[in-house]
Write an enzyme that holds these catalytic residues in place. Structure first.
Site, short mmCIF file in Angstrom:
data_model
loop_
_atom_site.label_atom_id
_atom_site.label_comp_id
_atom_site.label_asym_id
_atom_site.label_seq_id
_atom_site.Cartn_x
_atom_site.Cartn_y
_atom_site.Cartn_z
N TYR B 305 11.34 54.49 39.18
CA TYR B 305 10.79 55.75 38.67
C TYR B 305 9.40 55.55 38.22
O TYR B 305 8.54 56.33 38.30
CB TYR B 305 11.73 56.26 37.62
CG TYR B 305 12.93 56.54 37.52
CD1 TYR B 305 13.41 57.19 38.64
CD2 TYR B 305 13.71 56.43 36.43
CE1 TYR B 305 14.67 57.48 38.70
CE2 TYR B 305 15.14 56.85 36.42
CZ TYR B 305 15.60 57.57 37.67
OH TYR B 305 16.82 57.88 37.80
N ASN C 61 21.06 53.44 41.60
CA ASN C 61 19.96 53.27 40.58
C ASN C 61 19.43 54.60 39.96
O ASN C 61 18.86 54.38 38.75
CB ASN C 61 18.75 52.87 41.54
CG ASN C 61 18.72 51.37 41.83
OD1 ASN C 61 19.36 50.65 41.00
ND2 ASN C 61 18.09 50.82 42.82
N ASP C 62 19.73 55.72 40.61
CA ASP C 62 19.14 56.96 40.00
C ASP C 62 20.31 57.73 38.95
O ASP C 62 20.10 58.48 38.59
CB ASP C 62 18.60 57.70 41.08
CG ASP C 62 18.32 59.08 40.70
OD1 ASP C 62 17.38 59.07 39.40
OD2 ASP C 62 18.51 60.15 41.45
N LEU C 63 21.64 57.08 39.30
CA LEU C 63 22.80 57.67 38.73
C LEU C 63 22.63 58.26 37.36
O LEU C 63 22.87 59.49 37.16
CB LEU C 63 24.05 57.15 39.12
CG LEU C 63 25.28 57.89 38.81
CD1 LEU C 63 25.54 58.95 39.66
CD2 LEU C 63 26.36 56.89 38.91
#
Lengths: 543, 355, 107
Positions: B305, C61-63
């Site tokens: 991110y 990774n984004d969960l």
């Protein structure tokens, strides 16, 4: 949404008052909603009657059984409502007595209530709704509700409270402003009071709940397995519940018999649960006013690709009808074809002259005759005109259930846009069942026009090919496999160390069907897009 | 790597590697700065900026989201507790010493965006509140709260539109800038928006609306704030374009650079010398701000991110999402280290240690 | 809202598809949160161009970026309001994804 200690105290008062037969304002049975101790105890503490006797909020909205179930689940989750087994269903039943959809309203969202992937047609002119609502949930979630204007407008606050991040996620629009606009419009499209609802409110009293009892003739189909015929037996077991027995025979000859328990909501919506050899299966049935016909759908909740749609006619009511034919497509020049006509109240001793299948089709023998089925032998002339046929047997008739064709002109793979989800380890996988449908160009001689004849599913050879999306993603090697019945089974979830970024077994591919019609050397081919995407971590009752 | 490693084995390997970095007793040698990373389930992991080793784990009340700090780095503020709390960390002690919430029994106030004033005496917080009534939930209009850090009292509120994700108090001047669908200039004295600069509502003819998500933007020092945007497309081709927004937190000047057709950039940061911008997602994208063009794309092993740059501009710290932090040389773009972390991560900030 | 439409890559793709291949269907919803994603903001199930390359890699990774903030509340339990603590048993999803719980309806 009041302090916990109040809740307890009020619950005690509610119980006591009910036992003593008292009804202080808080506990009064809501107008329209029948007086009910469970409601008073579990809901009535916060959901109180207004001056006009209507329970604020609740009596200003109507929902499907699935919609009410979700609302009650939310109250259990967020408002600490504690329910014993069976109480949620009892409350849904109560609410649906006076606050559900009319059958005609329910019919438009039946696919979603039955748990199907909503491949939806969002009405034209609803672009804003698409941007602000249906990115997260289906259009049916909206169209399965009726609310007063005030109640529609409250949904903005509800969404901003429950899902505050939505303004960031949907940031390319001014969500709060767009929501206001959409909700005002929905208040007009889906008002609380509708002509359909007024009509349905006048239905016979609940005491006639057993009126659907008896035997129903069922005709349906299961993608990947073909059509079936059979019966649905409904036996009242009290309080709007039914014992349900469903027995069907597939065109391939296999018989399936399921028994289960069904609950009738709102006088027409039956939800039945069966334990089958494949897993827990939900049957969603909607009985049309008059109690003579119904539509149904079933879905195996453990294997979501196992599903079927059916229609039903009640024995002993209604007219004689021809409902389906097997085969439903006859090729010019075929001889000694055994044709089964499925129907209801068919003549039991017909003569060949009583059957009419249109020009060029001669009935040579009647092989079997019963009120539900007639098996005949037919000869199709080489010059029988191609097109749709109107079938009649005595007084019984059926439209759009038989076609005559000369050759298969093209194939179509359905669904055209497939969706599968990786899974099988910690999360359920979602397989996708494809079918190759054969078509004839139709009387106008031009393929892909409105008069094309659908000849039905054919046994094709299935394969998966790379869909070019990103260079060298080689999705075909990872996403899963398709069997020779058109069933795509996705790979397992989780990171795959063999892929760049250790990415998941997701991707987009072509699903390709090839088919060589009998007696030809022409190979027909068709393909559909398949997205194999990530697993779900949450599955609400209805989406 | 062709050899298949089972995910279970991978877990053990990574877990073992992680064990090597478990909290050290006391502090490592004082560096110029620390790198704070918010990780699941409920902690901040602190790297020493010199050795790039974990020196601390600071437990919090819940999942941490985004963080910022006073300009000297003495106090670190992290949004946590289902966005209803700001835990205040004393950087020297390395622990939570105080917290702020605006929630009450019947009202939940959630925080989206926070910044400390240049003097370090005040927090600006964007607040979304939901009030519980007997039988309904009512969302109240959003506002920016000004909280006095000594008394923890709200000393004023400024009504704002929905969608604000980042706040920037100017170092020269009283204004606070709020980034949301547009850029709003807030006047803390008059307690109102005094100017709106269009992003979603383009102000230049021929430009499409811009769409940005300014979440990974809680800057500590003065400098250029950067966020990627997608522009809806010009009136002729309708082709979407990606670019970088550049906002000068010294003078409040907003600029943007078009980079062309969409490429994977999730968030971006600008080097302290203002010469280079770095965008991150599945690749590191290097942008020369003078030339206004992409000069390099460095493949990464996963998606991230966010990132930040060391104060000397020589190292990049890349994290967010994946349970690890990648330390990269900002000259050669070689990975210097990949440090496993105990959980998935959200935010990473390089925070000075000027005390 | 022409200007919004232009950003909405997936909707554009859909509309093009709808125009060409499925003239009567305005949008294929299929429980996909269509057009949620932009290039730098991964969508849950499909990226802006009907693919998956624009999504987080791997998605584990984004969960929690999704769950912690109710980013995809219909697909992932949101921990902000509805399902707090869902991720507690498995902090590093990419390593321990088998421990992640699937929630089937209900409270």
């Amino acid at each position: 949404m009041i302090p916990r200690e109040w809740t307890k105290a009020l619950a005690a008062v509610a119980t006591l008052s009910f036992l003593l037969g008292l009804s202080p304002p808080v506990l009064a049975a809501p107008a329209g909603l029948p007086k009910n101790p469970l409601f008073a105890l579990k809901c009535g503490i916060c959901h109180r009657p207004q001056k006009d006797g209507r329970v604020r909020r609740l009596e200003s909205m109507r929902k499907s059984p699935e919609g009410w179930e979700r609302s009650i689940q939310r109250m259990e989750r967020l408002q600490r409502v504690k329910l014993q087994p069976g109480e949620r269903e009892a409350l849904v039943k109560l609410l649906c007595q006076s606050l559900t959809l009319a059958p005609a309203e329910s019919r438009k969202v039946f696919y979603a209530l039955a748990g199907k992937d909503p491949r939806e047609e969002i009405p034209p002119g609803k672009e804003k709704l698409k941007e602000a609502c249906t990115r997260c949930h289906s259009y049916a979630t909206i169209a399965a509700q009726r609310r007063t204007r005030e109640e529609w407008l409250k949904l903005k606050s509800l969404h901003l409270s429950l899902y505050p991040a939505l303004v960031y996620q949907l940031r390319e629009i001014d969500w709060p402003m767009v929501a206001d606009e959409i909700l005002k419009s929905l208040a007009k499209t889906f008002p609380f009071e509708t002509p359909e609802w007024k009509a349905w409110k006048k239905r016979p009293a609940q005491s006639s709940a057993g009126r659907l009892a008896g035997s129903w003739r069922v005709i349906g189909s299961q993608p990947g397995r073909g059509s079936y015929v059979g019966s649905l037996e409904l036996k009242p077991s009290g309080d709007g519940d039914y014992e349900v027995k469903r027995t069907v025979l597939y065109e391939g000859g296999q018989e399936e018999s399921w028994t289960g328990k069904g609950t009738l909501y709102g006088g027409y919506a039956l939800r039945a649960y069966f334990s089958t050899s494949e897993g827990r299966t939900k049957g969603t049935f909607s009985f049309f006013p008059g109690g003579k016909t119904m539509e149904g759908s079933w879905l195996c909740m453990d294997k979501l690709y196992l599903a079927g749609d059916e229609i039903g006619h009640r024995w002993g009511t209604g007219e004689a009808k021809v409902l389906s034919l097997s085969p439903g497509a006859l090729k010019q020049g075929s001889s000694h074809v055994h044709l089964a006509l499925q129907g209801i109240h068919l003549p039991t001793s017909p003569r060949p002259a009583d059957l009419h299948l249109g020009p060029g089709i001669a009935i040579s023998k009647i092989l079997k005759a019963s009120p539900g089925q007639l098996v005949v032998e037919v000869e199709v002339q080489g010059n029988a005109p191609i097109g749709e046929r109107h079938v009649t047997v005595g007084k019984a008739s059926g439209k759009g259930i038989l076609v005559v064709y000369d050759r298969v002109d093209y194939l179509q793979v359905v669904p055209e846009f497939g969706l599968a989800r990786v899974g099988g380890q910690a999360n359920p996988a979602k397989a996708e069942q494809f079918e190759a449908i054969a078509y004839n160009r139709g009387p106008d001689g031009t393929p892909h026009t409105r008069d094309d004849l659908r000849l039905g599913p054919v046994k094709a050879h299935w394969s998966v090919e790379e869909y070019f999306y990103s260079p060298e993603d080689r999705d075909v090697e990872y996403v899963g496999k398709i069997d020779q019945n058109g069933l795509f089974l996705p790979s397992a979830e989780g990171p795959n160390p063999q892929r760049p970024f250790k990415t998941n077994n997701v991707g987009n591919v072509w699903v390709v069907a090839t088919y060589r019609p009998d007696g030809t050397d022409q190979e027909l081919k068709a393909k559909a897009f398949l997205l194999v995407t990530v697993q779900l971590f949450l599955q609400e009752t209805m989406n | 790597m062709k050899k298949r490693i089972s995910t279970r084995l991978l877990g053990i390997v990574l877990g073992g590697a992680w064990a090597l970095f478990l909290p050290l007793s006391g502090l490592a040698q004082a560096g110029q700065e620390w790198i704070y990373i918010t990780t699941l389930p409920n902690k901040i992991v602190v790297l020493d900026g010199e050795k790039d080793e974990i020196v601390r784990e600071i437990p919090l009340r819940g999942t941490p989201y985004y963080l910022t700090a006073t300009r000297d780095g003495r106090k670190v503020f992290v949004i946590t507790g289902r966005r209803q709390y700001i835990d205040i960390i004393d950087a020297e002690q390395g622990k939570v010493v105080d917290s702020i919430t605006l929630s009450q029994e019947k009202s939940k106030a959630r925080f989206y965006g926070l910044a400390a004033s240049p003097e370090g005496d005040r927090l600006y917080i964007n607040v979304l509140t939901s009030r519980e009534e007997l039988d309904e939930l009512v969302a109240e209009p959003p506002y920016v709260a000004m909280v006095d850090l000594k008394t923890k009292k709200v000393v004023g509120t400024i009504p704002v539109p929905y969608g604000i994700g980042a706040l920037f108090p100017l170092s020269q001047g009283p204004q606070v800038y709020a980034f949301g669908r547009d850029l709003y200039t807030l006047d803390p004295v008059q307690r109102k928006i005094v100017r709106t600069t269009g992003l979603a509502h383009p102000q230049i003819g021929g430009e499409g609306p811009m769409n940005a998500l300014p979440f990974w933007t809680h800057y500590v020092k003065d400098g250029l704030f950067s966020s990627p945007y997608v522009e809806g497309g010009d009136p002729v081709t309708h082709a979407p374009k990606i670019g970088l927004l550049l906002f000068d937190t010294v003078n409040g000047k907003l600029d943007k650079i078009e980079l062309g057709p969409p490429i994977p950039i999730f968030s971006a940061v600008v080097s302290p010398d203002r010469q280079t911008a770095y965008g991150v997602f599945t690749q590191l994208t290097v942008v020369d701000l003078k030339e206004k063009r992409i000069t390099k794309a460095v493949p990464l092993q996963a998606s991230y991110y966010t990132l930040d740059v060391s104060s000397n501009g020589k190292k990049l710290y890349i994290s967010g999402a994946a349970p690890e932090v990648v330390v990269m040389d900002a000259g050669s773009f070689q990975v210097l280290k990949t440090i496993p972390l105990p959980g998935n991560t959200f935010d990473l900030r390089v925070i000075p240690r000027e005390f | 809202m022409k200007h919004v439409k232009a950003i909405n890559l997936r909707a554009q793709a859909l509309e093009a598809r709808a125009k060409g291949e499925l003239p009567d269907i305005y949008a294929l919803q299929m429980q996909l949160p269509m057009s949620c994603s932009t290039v730098f903001d991964p969508g849950w199930e499909v990226d802006g161009m009907f693919g998956l390359a624009g999504l987080c890699q791997p998605m584990e990774n984004d969960l929690y970026g999704c769950s912690a903030d109710c980013w995809w509340p219909a697909q992932v339990p949101d921990e902000l309001v509805n399902y707090p603590g869902w991720s507690d048993q498995c902090s590093a999803a990419v390593r321990d994804w088998q421990k992640i719980k699937f929630i089937q309806g209900g409270p």
